[in-house]
Design a protein around this motif. Structure first.
Motif, mmCIF file in Angstrom:
data_model
loop_
_atom_site.group_PDB
_atom_site.id
_atom_site.type_symbol
_atom_site.label_atom_id
_atom_site.label_comp_id
_atom_site.label_asym_id
_atom_site.label_seq_id
_atom_site.Cartn_x
_atom_site.Cartn_y
_atom_site.Cartn_z
ATOM 1 N N VAL A 130 30.010 88.296 12.994
ATOM 2 C CA VAL A 130 29.694 88.662 13.759
ATOM 3 C C VAL A 130 28.205 90.725 13.681
ATOM 4 O O VAL A 130 28.782 90.590 12.597
ATOM 5 C CB VAL A 130 30.303 89.386 14.974
ATOM 6 C CG1 VAL A 130 30.588 87.281 15.479
ATOM 7 C CG2 VAL A 130 31.308 90.233 14.641
ATOM 8 N N GLY A 131 27.421 89.795 14.524
ATOM 9 C CA GLY A 131 26.819 91.012 14.690
ATOM 10 C C GLY A 131 26.813 92.425 14.942
ATOM 11 O O GLY A 131 27.288 93.552 14.572
ATOM 12 N N ALA A 132 28.295 92.618 15.596
ATOM 13 C CA ALA A 132 28.922 93.426 16.642
ATOM 14 C C ALA A 132 30.399 93.544 16.470
ATOM 15 O O ALA A 132 30.943 92.322 16.953
ATOM 16 C CB ALA A 132 28.916 94.244 17.606
ATOM 17 N N TYR A 133 31.578 94.071 15.454
ATOM 18 C CA TYR A 133 33.085 93.710 15.274
ATOM 19 C C TYR A 133 32.847 94.443 16.579
ATOM 20 O O TYR A 133 33.853 95.569 16.768
ATOM 21 C CB TYR A 133 33.213 94.630 14.325
ATOM 22 C CG TYR A 133 34.463 93.999 13.187
ATOM 23 C CD1 TYR A 133 34.588 93.184 12.579
ATOM 24 C CD2 TYR A 133 36.035 94.878 13.688
ATOM 25 C CE1 TYR A 133 36.046 92.847 12.503
ATOM 26 C CE2 TYR A 133 36.778 94.890 13.455
ATOM 27 C CZ TYR A 133 36.872 93.635 12.380
ATOM 28 O OH TYR A 133 37.960 93.552 12.264
ATOM 29 N N GLY A 134 33.378 93.226 17.278
ATOM 30 C CA GLY A 134 33.911 93.292 18.549
ATOM 31 C C GLY A 134 34.922 92.321 19.011
ATOM 32 O O GLY A 134 34.128 90.697 18.985
ATOM 33 N N GLU A 135 35.515 92.037 20.090
ATOM 34 C CA GLU A 135 35.226 90.735 20.979
ATOM 35 C C GLU A 135 34.777 89.716 21.581
ATOM 36 O O GLU A 135 34.241 89.169 21.775
ATOM 37 C CB GLU A 135 36.544 90.905 22.066
ATOM 38 C CG GLU A 135 37.764 91.620 21.678
ATOM 39 C CD GLU A 135 38.872 91.346 22.931
ATOM 40 O OE1 GLU A 135 38.989 90.532 23.144
ATOM 41 O OE2 GLU A 135 40.090 92.171 22.423
ATOM 42 N N ALA A 136 33.452 90.376 21.890
ATOM 43 C CA ALA A 136 32.381 89.732 22.747
ATOM 44 C C ALA A 136 31.680 88.705 21.462
ATOM 45 O O ALA A 136 31.636 87.858 22.294
ATOM 46 C CB ALA A 136 31.329 90.478 23.242
ATOM 47 N N ASP A 137 31.105 89.228 20.863
ATOM 48 C CA ASP A 137 30.882 88.611 19.900
ATOM 49 C C ASP A 137 31.359 87.816 19.436
ATOM 50 O O ASP A 137 31.097 86.806 18.809
ATOM 51 C CB ASP A 137 29.730 88.821 18.936
ATOM 52 C CG ASP A 137 28.169 89.326 19.227
ATOM 53 O OD1 ASP A 137 27.919 89.618 20.127
ATOM 54 O OD2 ASP A 137 28.049 90.369 18.147
ATOM 55 N N PHE A 138 32.859 87.779 18.845
ATOM 56 C CA PHE A 138 33.784 86.475 18.637
ATOM 57 C C PHE A 138 33.985 85.265 19.202
ATOM 58 O O PHE A 138 34.191 84.555 19.476
ATOM 59 C CB PHE A 138 34.714 87.538 18.040
ATOM 60 C CG PHE A 138 35.168 87.878 16.649
ATOM 61 C CD1 PHE A 138 34.976 86.889 15.402
ATOM 62 C CD2 PHE A 138 34.874 89.563 16.458
ATOM 63 C CE1 PHE A 138 35.050 87.600 13.832
ATOM 64 C CE2 PHE A 138 34.906 89.529 15.389
ATOM 65 C CZ PHE A 138 34.897 88.681 14.029
ATOM 66 N N PRO B 111 39.915 91.612 15.981
ATOM 67 C CA PRO B 111 38.899 91.125 17.480
ATOM 68 C C PRO B 111 38.613 89.351 17.339
ATOM 69 O O PRO B 111 39.231 88.648 18.118
ATOM 70 C CB PRO B 111 37.117 91.584 17.334
ATOM 71 C CG PRO B 111 37.368 92.943 16.869
ATOM 72 C CD PRO B 111 38.987 92.649 15.218
ATOM 73 N N LEU B 112 38.822 88.972 15.733
ATOM 74 C CA LEU B 112 38.842 87.948 16.065
ATOM 75 C C LEU B 112 40.524 86.899 16.454
ATOM 76 O O LEU B 112 40.472 85.988 17.809
ATOM 77 C CB LEU B 112 38.538 87.359 14.443
ATOM 78 C CG LEU B 112 38.729 85.196 14.110
ATOM 79 C CD1 LEU B 112 38.073 84.474 15.540
ATOM 80 C CD2 LEU B 112 38.354 85.103 13.286
ATOM 81 N N HIS B 113 41.677 87.549 16.108
ATOM 82 C CA HIS B 113 42.791 86.587 16.253
ATOM 83 C C HIS B 113 42.993 87.184 18.093
ATOM 84 O O HIS B 113 43.734 85.999 18.229
ATOM 85 C CB HIS B 113 43.593 88.095 14.929
ATOM 86 C CG HIS B 113 44.790 86.955 15.476
ATOM 87 N ND1 HIS B 113 46.317 87.944 15.198
ATOM 88 C CD2 HIS B 113 45.145 85.719 15.010
ATOM 89 C CE1 HIS B 113 47.129 86.624 15.686
ATOM 90 N NE2 HIS B 113 46.932 86.028 15.159
ATOM 91 N N ARG B 114 42.567 88.478 18.289
ATOM 92 C CA ARG B 114 42.833 88.350 19.583
ATOM 93 C C ARG B 114 42.245 87.666 20.484
ATOM 94 O O ARG B 114 42.545 86.792 21.340
ATOM 95 C CB ARG B 114 42.183 89.824 20.100
ATOM 96 C CG ARG B 114 43.537 90.580 19.565
ATOM 97 C CD ARG B 114 43.224 92.028 20.246
ATOM 98 N NE ARG B 114 41.940 92.729 20.262
ATOM 99 C CZ ARG B 114 41.560 93.571 19.606
ATOM 100 N NH1 ARG B 114 42.132 94.254 17.934
ATOM 101 N NH2 ARG B 114 39.797 94.436 19.149
ATOM 102 N N VAL B 115 41.226 86.741 20.223
ATOM 103 C CA VAL B 115 40.481 85.794 21.052
ATOM 104 C C VAL B 115 40.885 85.001 20.668
ATOM 105 O O VAL B 115 41.130 83.911 21.590
ATOM 106 C CB VAL B 115 38.746 85.984 20.245
ATOM 107 C CG1 VAL B 115 38.017 85.137 20.945
ATOM 108 C CG2 VAL B 115 38.167 87.216 20.863
#
Length: 393
Positions: A303-311, A338-342
């Motif tokens: 992902v471009g931004a390591y956070g929940e939005a892009d994941f 963030p990936l596992h939370r999504v």
């Protein structure tokens, strides 16, 4: 994700470990020494005989001597009299990054000993010496599974990075039934075939209904040949993104080219995910076959931004990729990324089942982190951390 031949059981008794890699003396039954590629054919033949695989010499050289991090650190255990290889251990250089800081790293690979010699070779001392040599040039080392050598490595200072888990973003009845059959066997449960089929169909219907209630506003997915096809766009994308990641593999164009495009074992496919015209994520995967049913096995999400939005954008489109596959499968670690939370939020039933049974189904990944990087967060790990071989069966 149970251990494979790369983490075969190690010997723990008998024998003598030579103090140096010098030529063997008559009183030494075995020699543990560095191997720089001159015995590659012998090593590969030993591997094939041990595992029953048919890995080519070219594939061996790709893995151990062609990577962008440089040649692997390879050791052999040789019977002194016959000069026959009876054991093998290696560290494959794997460039890492933590918050934009490059960290020299490596992955343990092919720790194997001829079963006929496991009670004759005292292996722990050998790996201790290999680790000391490794840390002269690498600051981070990880091992995919914890069975076999894992217990030894914990004594050498490795710690658990997390337990592997498998999510199924799209569940077709054929592949899911094979997964359920495999999982029930691992848990020691005897589930009738008709019940497995019914459960698989029910989950598939539920997922289709849930997908129909979710939109993908502003998300555009496109398949490309590979990241090289993106030219400078991917290079700039990762140059910005790497500053936001905790410890993970450095997804440079050179590494992705070696790991995926040049991989002799897999034919990988690549997709871009764009939000509002911006490259939000790159997804790479390959077809995996289990008991005759195929699935898209997701090797990596960048992902471009390591956070929940892009994941969230990336995970939301996984079920649309490769319509010809029966299912879509994604592996990661059960840690707070963030990936596992999504994934937990999007697939709550799967998450609860993994919470309950995951420790009985999946192994752990171990790491030894001697870097100076400030790394308070869990590592970001996907299947790109693995050897990259075809595990279809």
């Amino acid at each position: 994700m149970k251990a494979d031949a790369t983490t075969a059981a190690v010997a723990v008794a008998g024998g003598e470990v030579p103090a140096t890699a010098a030529a063997p003396r008559a009183d030494r039954a075995f020699v543990f020494a560095r191997e720089h590629g001159t015995r590659a054919s012998e090593v590969n033949q030993f591997y094939n005989g041990f595992t029953g695989k048919d890995r080519s010499l070219a594939a061996h050289r790709w893995e151990f001597f062609a990577g962008p991090g440089g040649p692997a650190l390879v050791w052999t255990i040789t019977e002194a009299v016959s000069r026959r290889i009876v054991g093998h251990h290696a560290i494959v250089p794997t460039p890492m990054v933590c918050r934009g800081v490059t960290v020299p790293g490596g992955r343990t690979e092919n720790t194997i000993i001829d079963p006929a010699f496991r009670t004759k070779v005292f292996y722990p001392g050998m790996e201790k010496r290999a680790l000391a040599e490794t840390l002269e040039s690498l600051r981070v080392v990880y091992t995919i599974h914890s069975t076999g050598p894992g217990r030894l490595r914990e004594r050498l200072g490795y710690s658990t990075a997390g337990r592997w888990v498998v999510y199924v973003p799209r569940s077709g009845p054929l592949y899911l039934r094979a997964l359920l059959r495999r999982g029930s066997g691992a848990l020691g449960l005897r589930v009738p075939e008709v019940a497995l089929g019914a459960a698989a169909r029910t989950v598939g219907v539920a997922q289709r209904l849930r997908r129909g209630l979710r939109g993908r506003s502003g998300v555009i997915v496109q398949e490309v040949e590979n990241v090289d096809a993106l030219g400078g766009e991917y290079e700039a994308f990762w140059a910005r993104a790497r500053d936001g990641y905790p410890m993970t593999i450095d997804r440079s164009p050179a590494f992705l080219r070696w790991r995926f495009a040049d991989n002799p074992h897999l034919r990988c496919r690549t997709w871009t995910v764009r939000r509002g015209g911006r490259l939000a994520a790159v997804i790479i995967g390959h077809r995996h076959v289990l008991e005759g049913a195929s699935a898209l096995y997701v090797d990596d999400i960048v992902v471009g931004a390591y956070g929940e939005a892009d994941f969230t954008a990336a995970v939301s489109c996984l079920d649309t990729l490769d319509p010809g596959a029966d299912s879509v499968v994604l592996t990661t670690l059960a840690v707070d990324t963030p990936l596992h939370r999504v994934l937990r939020r999007r697939f709550p039933v799967q998450a609860r089942l993994l919470d309950r049974y995951g420790s009985r189904l999946f192994d752990e990944m171990l790491v030894l982190d001697k870097s100076d990087a400030d790394n308070p967060e869990p590592w970001y790990v996907t299947a790109i951390f693995t050897e990259g071989m075809d595990t279809s069966r």
